[in-house]
Design a protein around this motif. Structure first.
Motif, mmCIF file in Angstrom:
data_model
loop_
_atom_site.group_PDB
_atom_site.id
_atom_site.type_symbol
_atom_site.label_atom_id
_atom_site.label_comp_id
_atom_site.label_asym_id
_atom_site.label_seq_id
_atom_site.Cartn_x
_atom_site.Cartn_y
_atom_site.Cartn_z
ATOM 1 N N PHE A 29 -7.265 29.185 11.253
ATOM 2 C CA PHE A 29 -6.951 29.213 9.942
ATOM 3 C C PHE A 29 -7.432 28.232 8.908
ATOM 4 O O PHE A 29 -7.211 27.053 9.086
ATOM 5 C CB PHE A 29 -5.388 29.253 9.933
ATOM 6 C CG PHE A 29 -5.097 29.896 8.475
ATOM 7 C CD1 PHE A 29 -4.975 31.103 8.006
ATOM 8 C CD2 PHE A 29 -4.808 29.060 7.678
ATOM 9 C CE1 PHE A 29 -4.571 31.765 6.968
ATOM 10 C CE2 PHE A 29 -4.117 29.315 6.097
ATOM 11 C CZ PHE A 29 -4.354 30.898 5.864
ATOM 12 N N ALA A 30 -8.094 28.550 7.752
ATOM 13 C CA ALA A 30 -8.638 27.551 6.752
ATOM 14 C C ALA A 30 -9.523 26.502 7.428
ATOM 15 O O ALA A 30 -9.727 25.583 6.906
ATOM 16 C CB ALA A 30 -7.473 27.032 5.973
ATOM 17 N N GLU A 69 -10.187 34.730 9.591
ATOM 18 C CA GLU A 69 -11.533 35.020 9.118
ATOM 19 C C GLU A 69 -11.520 35.055 7.493
ATOM 20 O O GLU A 69 -12.471 34.731 6.948
ATOM 21 C CB GLU A 69 -12.179 36.151 9.714
ATOM 22 C CG GLU A 69 -12.850 36.068 11.102
ATOM 23 C CD GLU A 69 -13.784 34.887 11.153
ATOM 24 O OE1 GLU A 69 -14.618 34.859 10.527
ATOM 25 O OE2 GLU A 69 -13.681 34.002 11.980
ATOM 26 N N SER A 70 -10.326 35.666 7.050
ATOM 27 C CA SER A 70 -10.187 35.840 5.532
ATOM 28 C C SER A 70 -9.886 34.433 4.822
ATOM 29 O O SER A 70 -9.854 34.509 3.666
ATOM 30 C CB SER A 70 -9.371 37.074 5.112
ATOM 31 O OG SER A 70 -9.632 38.193 5.761
ATOM 32 N N SER A 71 -9.764 33.536 5.660
ATOM 33 C CA SER A 71 -8.966 32.304 5.346
ATOM 34 C C SER A 71 -10.080 31.037 5.075
ATOM 35 O O SER A 71 -9.955 29.994 4.366
ATOM 36 C CB SER A 71 -8.039 31.721 5.953
ATOM 37 O OG SER A 71 -8.482 31.043 7.129
ATOM 38 N N ALA A 298 -13.260 46.103 2.280
ATOM 39 C CA ALA A 298 -13.505 44.826 1.348
ATOM 40 C C ALA A 298 -12.522 43.839 1.418
ATOM 41 O O ALA A 298 -12.675 42.700 0.687
ATOM 42 C CB ALA A 298 -13.367 45.337 -0.090
ATOM 43 N N GLU A 299 -12.025 43.745 2.702
ATOM 44 C CA GLU A 299 -11.384 42.673 3.396
ATOM 45 C C GLU A 299 -10.062 42.014 2.336
ATOM 46 O O GLU A 299 -9.486 41.231 2.204
ATOM 47 C CB GLU A 299 -12.143 41.276 3.448
ATOM 48 C CG GLU A 299 -11.623 40.345 4.241
ATOM 49 C CD GLU A 299 -12.609 39.235 4.526
ATOM 50 O OE1 GLU A 299 -12.371 38.399 5.091
ATOM 51 O OE2 GLU A 299 -13.820 39.271 3.994
ATOM 52 N N LEU A 300 -9.589 43.135 1.578
ATOM 53 C CA LEU A 300 -8.460 42.821 0.597
ATOM 54 C C LEU A 300 -7.242 42.354 1.013
ATOM 55 O O LEU A 300 -6.595 41.306 0.561
ATOM 56 C CB LEU A 300 -8.378 44.127 -0.326
ATOM 57 C CG LEU A 300 -9.499 44.514 -1.271
ATOM 58 C CD1 LEU A 300 -9.097 45.966 -1.973
ATOM 59 C CD2 LEU A 300 -9.910 43.658 -2.069
ATOM 60 N N ALA A 305 -3.350 38.091 2.635
ATOM 61 C CA ALA A 305 -2.585 37.479 3.503
ATOM 62 C C ALA A 305 -2.602 36.185 3.734
ATOM 63 O O ALA A 305 -1.738 35.334 4.091
ATOM 64 C CB ALA A 305 -2.449 38.325 4.951
ATOM 65 N N ALA A 306 -4.280 35.969 3.830
ATOM 66 C CA ALA A 306 -4.335 34.400 4.098
ATOM 67 C C ALA A 306 -4.040 33.551 2.934
ATOM 68 O O ALA A 306 -3.394 32.494 3.098
ATOM 69 C CB ALA A 306 -6.001 34.475 3.928
#
Length: 343
Positions: A29-30, A69-71, A298-300, A305-306
């Motif tokens: 994460f991050a 991954e989104s972070s 689109a990973e919205l 959440a991240a």
């Protein structure tokens, strides 16, 4: 391969984005250190990949990996809260708990035991689910340490129903079980962002009997985030506070990747501002659940959440007693102050 990290105040932070591209390296994460790479962790991000308790669309077992991954684009300084959480407390990624996908009872017991071990060692938890069944073992672990906790439950749904198909432990029942087990402070409970049809008026009557207040998504729209934040702060006071957040509290336009979407929800901007308004409350733990990446175009949802996790980190880094607000809080054109390391 070694990737140099940002280090501040003796704390190990994320991989240095000036030296390693954000799309490279381990997907913590991050891009924070793994928990085994630090001597201690004040705050841990813990994945709980489990969705056996869902009643409609599955897929939240993949949520923790997706949110990580989104972070990757998160940066060390949070201007909205004027804090650099990674330079204030040691935060680490604790990986995922291995939860039995075929036995809900065993999975709940494992989740509770793991959370209790972290809390006993002095580490605060931000958990990424997984479905909302996980709120029950997490509340058990926090109540074991703090006693009955204040609870803010961000969700499109009440999740205080009794059973589904005779099953007592599902993603729609955790807060009824928490009430029955005495895990939550019945003077300091509130749903936020609820909306949509119910089974009948008995749902609301039961919910009120458990002690919950309700701030609907329409209330957020009509009252505004500042008024809602004041109501929530008054509700929880200075009690130990747990925040449980189902990503479907957001409108599907902002978070389509979830198991039981409901139209008419909050915007991501409204949600972040309400969370930021909890600054200085006695936050002891939090979760983000019901992220189902198979439906997340689109990973919205992952991005939303991240950022929720990031706001929780910032609140824990600021700590209890921090003034509500700050140099950057809600003020157009305000100078942010010293941003520290921007990498």
């Amino acid at each position: 391969m070694d990737h140099p990290r940002v280090e501040s105040n003796g704390l190990i932070g994320p991989v240095n984005a000036a030296l390693t591209p954000r799309y490279a390296g381990l997907g913590t994460f991050a891009r924070l250190p793994r928990i085994e790479d630090v001597s201690h962790a004040d705050v841990a991000v813990l994945g709980m990949p489990f969705d056996t308790g869902v009643s409609y669309r599955p897929g939240a077992r993949f949520g923790a990996t997706h949110v990580r991954e989104s972070s990757r684009l998160l940066r060390p300084f949070n201007p909205a809260q004027s804090t650099s959480p990674f330079a204030s407390v040691q935060i680490a990624d604790a990986g995922d708990v291995a939860l039995n996908p075929f036995d809900i009872g065993e999975a709940i017991a494992t989740a509770q035991r793991t959370a209790s071990e972290f809390l006993a060692g002095g580490t605060s938890l931000i958990t990424i689910g997984g479905d909302h069944t996980l709120a029950l073992p997490l509340l058990r672990a926090h109540a074991e340490k703090y006693g009955p906790v204040a609870l803010l439950h961000f969700d499109a749904h009440l999740d205080t129903w009794d059973t589904y198909f005779g099953a007592e432990y599902t993603h729609g029942t955790p807060f009824r079980r928490a009430f029955e087990e005495g895990l939550i402070d019945t003077d300091a409970l509130c749903h936020v962002g609820t909306r949509g049809p119910l089974y009948g008026t008995q749902d609301l009557e039961d919910d009120a009997r458990f002690g919950f207040g309700i701030v609907t998504s329409n209330d957020v729209m009509r009252l505004g985030v500042d008024a809602v934040t004041r109501l929530l702060r008054e509700r929880v006071g200075d009690r130990p506070l747990y925040v449980s957040l189902d990503i479907d509290v957001l409108d599907p336009a902002h978070a389509p990747g979830t198991g039981t979407p409901e139209p008419g929800g909050m915007t991501s901007r409204e949600l972040y501002e309400i969370l930021r308004g909890l600054r200085g409350c006695h936050l002891v733990g939090a979760d983000v659940v019901e992220v189902a990446p198979a439906y997340d175009h689109a990973e919205l949802t992952g991005l939303a959440a991240a950022h929720v996790v990031y706001e929780f980190m910032s609140l824990l880094a600021l700590g209890t007693g921090a003034a509500p607000g700050g140099p950057a809080y809600g003020a157009s054109g305000t100078v942010y102050g010293d941003p520290g390391d921007r990498r």
